[in-house]
Design a protein around this motif. Structure first.
Motif, PDB file in Angstrom:
ATOM      1  N   MET A  37     -55.824  19.310 -31.421  1.00 31.20           N
ATOM      2  CA  MET A  37     -55.046  18.629 -30.386  1.00 31.20           C
ATOM      3  C   MET A  37     -54.955  17.146 -30.719  1.00 31.20           C
ATOM      4  SD  MET A  37     -55.700  18.899 -26.303  1.00 31.20           S
ATOM      5  CE  MET A  37     -54.572  18.129 -25.160  1.00 31.20           C
ATOM      6  N   PRO A  38     -53.780  16.503 -30.594  1.00 29.32           N
ATOM      7  CA  PRO A  38     -53.650  15.087 -30.952  1.00 29.32           C
ATOM      8  C   PRO A  38     -54.529  14.200 -30.077  1.00 29.32           C
ATOM      9  CG  PRO A  38     -51.488  16.117 -30.709  1.00 29.32           C
ATOM     10  CD  PRO A  38     -52.490  17.101 -30.211  1.00 29.32           C
ATOM     11  N   LEU A  39     -55.150  13.225 -30.694  1.00 30.85           N
ATOM     12  CA  LEU A  39     -55.941  12.263 -29.936  1.00 30.85           C
ATOM     13  C   LEU A  39     -55.022  11.236 -29.285  1.00 30.85           C
ATOM     14  CD1 LEU A  39     -58.867  11.459 -32.402  1.00 30.85           C
ATOM     15  CD2 LEU A  39     -58.947  12.954 -30.400  1.00 30.85           C
ATOM     16  N   PRO A  40     -55.334  10.782 -28.070  1.00 30.91           N
ATOM     17  CA  PRO A  40     -54.568   9.688 -27.469  1.00 30.91           C
ATOM     18  C   PRO A  40     -54.664   8.449 -28.352  1.00 30.91           C
ATOM     19  CG  PRO A  40     -55.986  10.741 -25.849  1.00 30.91           C
ATOM     20  CD  PRO A  40     -56.397  11.281 -27.181  1.00 30.91           C
ATOM     21  N   ARG A  41     -53.561   7.711 -28.395  1.00 36.45           N
ATOM     22  CA  ARG A  41     -53.507   6.487 -29.203  1.00 36.45           C
ATOM     23  C   ARG A  41     -53.739   5.291 -28.286  1.00 36.45           C
ATOM     24  NH1 ARG A  41     -51.143   6.087 -34.098  1.00 36.45           N
ATOM     25  NH2 ARG A  41     -49.851   4.310 -33.462  1.00 36.45           N
ATOM     26  N   LEU A  42     -54.914   4.662 -28.433  1.00 38.57           N
ATOM     27  CA  LEU A  42     -55.263   3.493 -27.628  1.00 38.57           C
ATOM     28  C   LEU A  42     -55.105   2.233 -28.469  1.00 38.57           C
ATOM     29  CD1 LEU A  42     -58.530   4.504 -25.706  1.00 38.57           C
ATOM     30  CD2 LEU A  42     -56.132   4.914 -25.085  1.00 38.57           C
ATOM     31  N   ALA A  43     -54.205   1.352 -28.052  1.00 42.52           N
ATOM     32  CA  ALA A  43     -54.113   0.040 -28.680  1.00 42.52           C
ATOM     33  C   ALA A  43     -55.199  -0.845 -28.076  1.00 42.52           C
ATOM     34  CB  ALA A  43     -52.744  -0.567 -28.433  1.00 42.52           C
ATOM     35  N   VAL A  44     -55.983  -1.502 -28.931  1.00 48.51           N
ATOM     36  CA  VAL A  44     -57.075  -2.358 -28.455  1.00 48.51           C
ATOM     37  C   VAL A  44     -56.886  -3.748 -29.029  1.00 48.51           C
ATOM     38  CG1 VAL A  44     -59.557  -2.603 -28.167  1.00 48.51           C
ATOM     39  CG2 VAL A  44     -58.574  -0.326 -28.539  1.00 48.51           C
ATOM     40  N   ASP A  68     -50.266   3.904 -39.542  1.00 49.93           N
ATOM     41  CA  ASP A  68     -48.952   4.383 -39.969  1.00 49.93           C
ATOM     42  C   ASP A  68     -48.249   5.195 -38.889  1.00 49.93           C
ATOM     43  OD1 ASP A  68     -50.436   6.682 -39.930  1.00 49.93           O
ATOM     44  OD2 ASP A  68     -50.206   7.158 -42.069  1.00 49.93           O
ATOM     45  N   GLY A  69     -48.851   5.235 -37.707  1.00 49.57           N
ATOM     46  CA  GLY A  69     -48.226   5.949 -36.609  1.00 49.57           C
ATOM     47  C   GLY A  69     -48.447   7.445 -36.613  1.00 49.57           C
ATOM     48  N   SER A  70     -49.173   7.945 -37.592  1.00 45.30           N
ATOM     49  CA  SER A  70     -49.362   9.393 -37.682  1.00 45.30           C
ATOM     50  C   SER A  70     -50.381   9.870 -36.645  1.00 45.30           C
ATOM     51  CB  SER A  70     -49.834   9.781 -39.085  1.00 45.30           C
ATOM     52  OG  SER A  70     -51.081   9.176 -39.389  1.00 45.30           O
ATOM     53  N   VAL A  71     -50.327  11.157 -36.371  1.00 44.68           N
ATOM     54  CA  VAL A  71     -51.202  11.775 -35.373  1.00 44.68           C
ATOM     55  C   VAL A  71     -52.586  12.014 -35.959  1.00 44.68           C
ATOM     56  CG1 VAL A  71     -51.582  13.875 -34.016  1.00 44.68           C
ATOM     57  CG2 VAL A  71     -49.309  12.826 -34.101  1.00 44.68           C
ATOM     58  N   ARG A 106     -58.011   2.208 -36.963  1.00 43.08           N
ATOM     59  CA  ARG A 106     -56.693   1.922 -37.494  1.00 43.08           C
ATOM     60  C   ARG A 106     -56.343   0.488 -37.099  1.00 43.08           C
ATOM     61  NH1 ARG A 106     -52.694   7.146 -37.245  1.00 43.08           N
ATOM     62  NH2 ARG A 106     -53.949   8.481 -38.601  1.00 43.08           N
ATOM     63  N   LEU A 107     -55.436  -0.120 -37.847  1.00 42.23           N
ATOM     64  CA  LEU A 107     -55.208  -1.553 -37.699  1.00 42.23           C
ATOM     65  C   LEU A 107     -53.724  -1.898 -37.706  1.00 42.23           C
ATOM     66  CD1 LEU A 107     -56.425  -4.509 -37.745  1.00 42.23           C
ATOM     67  CD2 LEU A 107     -56.172  -4.376 -40.245  1.00 42.23           C
ATOM     68  N   ARG A 108     -53.329  -2.760 -36.761  1.00 37.99           N
ATOM     69  CA  ARG A 108     -52.050  -3.460 -36.816  1.00 37.99           C
ATOM     70  C   ARG A 108     -52.410  -4.913 -37.102  1.00 37.99           C
ATOM     71  NH1 ARG A 108     -47.090  -0.719 -36.654  1.00 37.99           N
ATOM     72  NH2 ARG A 108     -46.218  -2.504 -35.543  1.00 37.99           N
ATOM     73  N   HIS A 109     -52.376  -5.269 -38.390  1.00 42.11           N
ATOM     74  CA  HIS A 109     -52.831  -6.589 -38.807  1.00 42.11           C
ATOM     75  C   HIS A 109     -51.931  -7.675 -38.225  1.00 42.11           C
ATOM     76  CE1 HIS A 109     -54.398  -9.832 -41.202  1.00 42.11           C
ATOM     77  NE2 HIS A 109     -53.239 -10.012 -41.812  1.00 42.11           N
ATOM     78  N   THR A 110     -52.544  -8.603 -37.497  1.00 40.77           N
ATOM     79  CA  THR A 110     -51.838  -9.729 -36.896  1.00 40.77           C
ATOM     80  C   THR A 110     -52.582 -10.983 -37.334  1.00 40.77           C
ATOM     81  OG1 THR A 110     -51.356  -8.316 -34.982  1.00 40.77           O
ATOM     82  CG2 THR A 110     -50.948 -10.672 -34.732  1.00 40.77           C
ATOM     83  N   PRO A 111     -52.032 -11.730 -38.284  1.00 40.93           N
ATOM     84  CA  PRO A 111     -52.817 -12.797 -38.928  1.00 40.93           C
ATOM     85  C   PRO A 111     -53.076 -14.002 -38.028  1.00 40.93           C
ATOM     86  CG  PRO A 111     -50.560 -12.789 -39.750  1.00 40.93           C
ATOM     87  CD  PRO A 111     -50.700 -11.583 -38.892  1.00 40.93           C
ATOM     88  N   LEU A 112     -54.262 -14.586 -38.231  1.00 43.30           N
ATOM     89  CA  LEU A 112     -54.613 -15.852 -37.591  1.00 43.30           C
ATOM     90  C   LEU A 112     -53.845 -17.001 -38.238  1.00 43.30           C
ATOM     91  CD1 LEU A 112     -58.516 -15.816 -37.298  1.00 43.30           C
ATOM     92  CD2 LEU A 112     -56.874 -15.489 -35.461  1.00 43.30           C
ATOM     93  N   ALA A 113     -53.728 -18.101 -37.489  1.00 40.20           N
ATOM     94  CA  ALA A 113     -53.196 -19.324 -38.087  1.00 40.20           C
ATOM     95  C   ALA A 113     -54.279 -20.027 -38.896  1.00 40.20           C
ATOM     96  CB  ALA A 113     -52.657 -20.247 -37.004  1.00 40.20           C
ATOM     97  N   VAL A 114     -55.510 -20.059 -38.351  1.00 40.27           N
ATOM     98  CA  VAL A 114     -56.658 -20.668 -39.029  1.00 40.27           C
ATOM     99  C   VAL A 114     -57.869 -19.778 -38.792  1.00 40.27           C
ATOM    100  CG1 VAL A 114     -55.800 -23.036 -38.869  1.00 40.27           C
ATOM    101  CG2 VAL A 114     -57.197 -22.110 -37.020  1.00 40.27           C
ATOM    102  N   ASP A 115     -58.823 -19.776 -39.702  1.00 39.42           N
ATOM    103  CA  ASP A 115     -60.028 -18.963 -39.532  1.00 39.42           C
ATOM    104  C   ASP A 115     -60.762 -19.359 -38.259  1.00 39.42           C
ATOM    105  OD1 ASP A 115     -59.465 -17.652 -41.852  1.00 39.42           O
ATOM    106  OD2 ASP A 115     -61.079 -18.572 -43.027  1.00 39.42           O
ATOM    107  N   GLU A 116     -61.333 -18.343 -37.608  1.00 41.52           N
ATOM    108  CA  GLU A 116     -62.052 -18.595 -36.360  1.00 41.52           C
ATOM    109  C   GLU A 116     -63.413 -19.238 -36.627  1.00 41.52           C
ATOM    110  OE1 GLU A 116     -63.994 -14.853 -37.768  1.00 41.52           O
ATOM    111  OE2 GLU A 116     -62.073 -15.873 -37.987  1.00 41.52           O
TER     112      GLU A 116
END
Length: 349
Positions: A1-8, A59-62, A72-82
């Motif tokens: 059964m497909p797992l729910p996709r939670l964006a965090v 990649d959006g796959s189930v 899984r990762l949606r890479h969103t780059p920083l402007a400067v290192d934290e």
């Protein structure tokens, strides 16, 4: 059964959010966890926590299963290192980009829900960007009227007003705003929590709910007329109730949720008894959004010692709400009327 996709979302990169997200990934939570964050921030957070995390671009796959320690990762780059503990306004746009991706992804059906780690509002405002919080951001993004609710396994509290100075609260509470808020809370208790006939306790604004007008007339002039009109529509509303007695156990048996007039009227009760188990929800959105009930804890950032309990609770509640939504959508018309809340405060505990 497909797992729910939670964006965090990881929240403020200099706060505890990235470390909480890493600890969430280390649990066996049965969900496809998609981190919306900078890859390198998460790698550094994992090192501070002493945990190995496998990151793979989403990649959006189930997924039908998830191994502990994977994200899984949606890479969103920083402007400067934290720099842990030291928010940098130059990263404000990065934080907002993660929220935009989460909201737009939910609206497009890429994610089943969004779970947010804490952010630093002051840092975003210091960057010259008007920002008052997650709740308001998601409301604007989704073009929705929303209500903030905090919920523990024992209690649900919605807010008639949120981040306002106390002096501004009375003017913000009108018959129209109360009616709008109660309609949203009532509808969401039915649709998201599966409570067929929600019972909502409405707190008075003044001490002793105005004491018949001797301690203020807001109850007589504003609250009671609004509540009576909604009762005529069939809503089960209690109050206005004095806030100092509304939370005693004998009263809790009679309602499913509370509507408080302002932020600090009810949240101290909730947080004092269930701080690590309380979840922030945004009601009224066309998607599920849950969050922690605490801030960025800058003094703990970088130590790897922050407690992930509230983020784990937020993710678990998001899964419960997703499951309830799926169940209701597959039920015959009216089938949800017998439903109960996934977590059942008040009379349902």
């Amino acid at each position: 059964m497909p797992l729910p996709r939670l964006a965090v979302t990881a929240g403020e990169p200099a706060g505890i959010g990235p470390e909480l997200l890493i600890r969430l990934a280390a649990t066996p939570l049965a969900a496809s966890l998609i981190a919306i964050a900078d890859r390198h921030v998460l790698e550094r957070a994992a090192a501070r926590c002493g945990l190995h995390i496998e990151l793979a671009e989403d990649d959006g796959s189930v997924q039908t299963e998830r191994r502990r320690g994977t994200l899984r990762l949606r890479h969103t780059p920083l402007a400067v290192d934290e720099a842990p503990g030291l928010p940098d306004p130059r990263n404000a746009r990065h934080v907002l980009d993660t929220l935009s991706e989460a909201a737009d992804g939910c609206l497009a059906g890429r994610y089943d829900a969004v779970v947010t780690a804490p952010l630093q509002k002051s840092s975003i405002n210091d960057a010259g960007i008007r920002f008052s919080g997650h709740t308001e951001f998601f409301a604007e993004r989704a073009h929705s009227d929303v209500v903030m609710m905090l919920a523990s396994p024992e209690l649900r509290v919605a807010l008639a007003t949120t981040h306002l100075p106390l002096a501004a609260v009375p003017a913000a509470i009108t018959g129209a705003t109360l009616t709008r808020t109660l309609r949203i809370v009532h509808a969401e208790l039915r649709s998201k929590f599966g409570i067929a006939e929600p019972r909502i306790a409405v707190l008075g604004l003044n001490p002793h709910a105005g004491e018949g007008g001797h301690l203020g007339r807001e109850e007589i002039d504003t609250l009671i007329p609004a509540l009576d009109a909604l009762r005529d529509e069939g809503m089960k509303l209690l109050g206005p109730m004095p806030a100092d007695t509304a939370f005693v156990p004998a009263q809790r048996r009679h309602y499913d949720a509370v509507l408080a007039m302002y932020h600090d009227q009810a949240l101290p009760v909730l947080k004092s008894e269930a701080f690590d188990r309380t979840v922030n929800l945004t009601l009224g959105l066309p998607f599920i959004r849950t969050s922690v009930d605490h801030g960025t804890a800058l003094d703990l950032a970088g130590t790897g010692q922050a407690n992930p309990a509230s983020l784990i609770a937020a993710a678990q509640m998001a899964l419960e709400l997703v499951a309830h939504r799926v169940t209701c959508s597959s039920s015959p018309p009216g089938g949800e009327a017998r439903g109960e809340a996934p977590t059942s405060p008040g009379a349902n505990q």
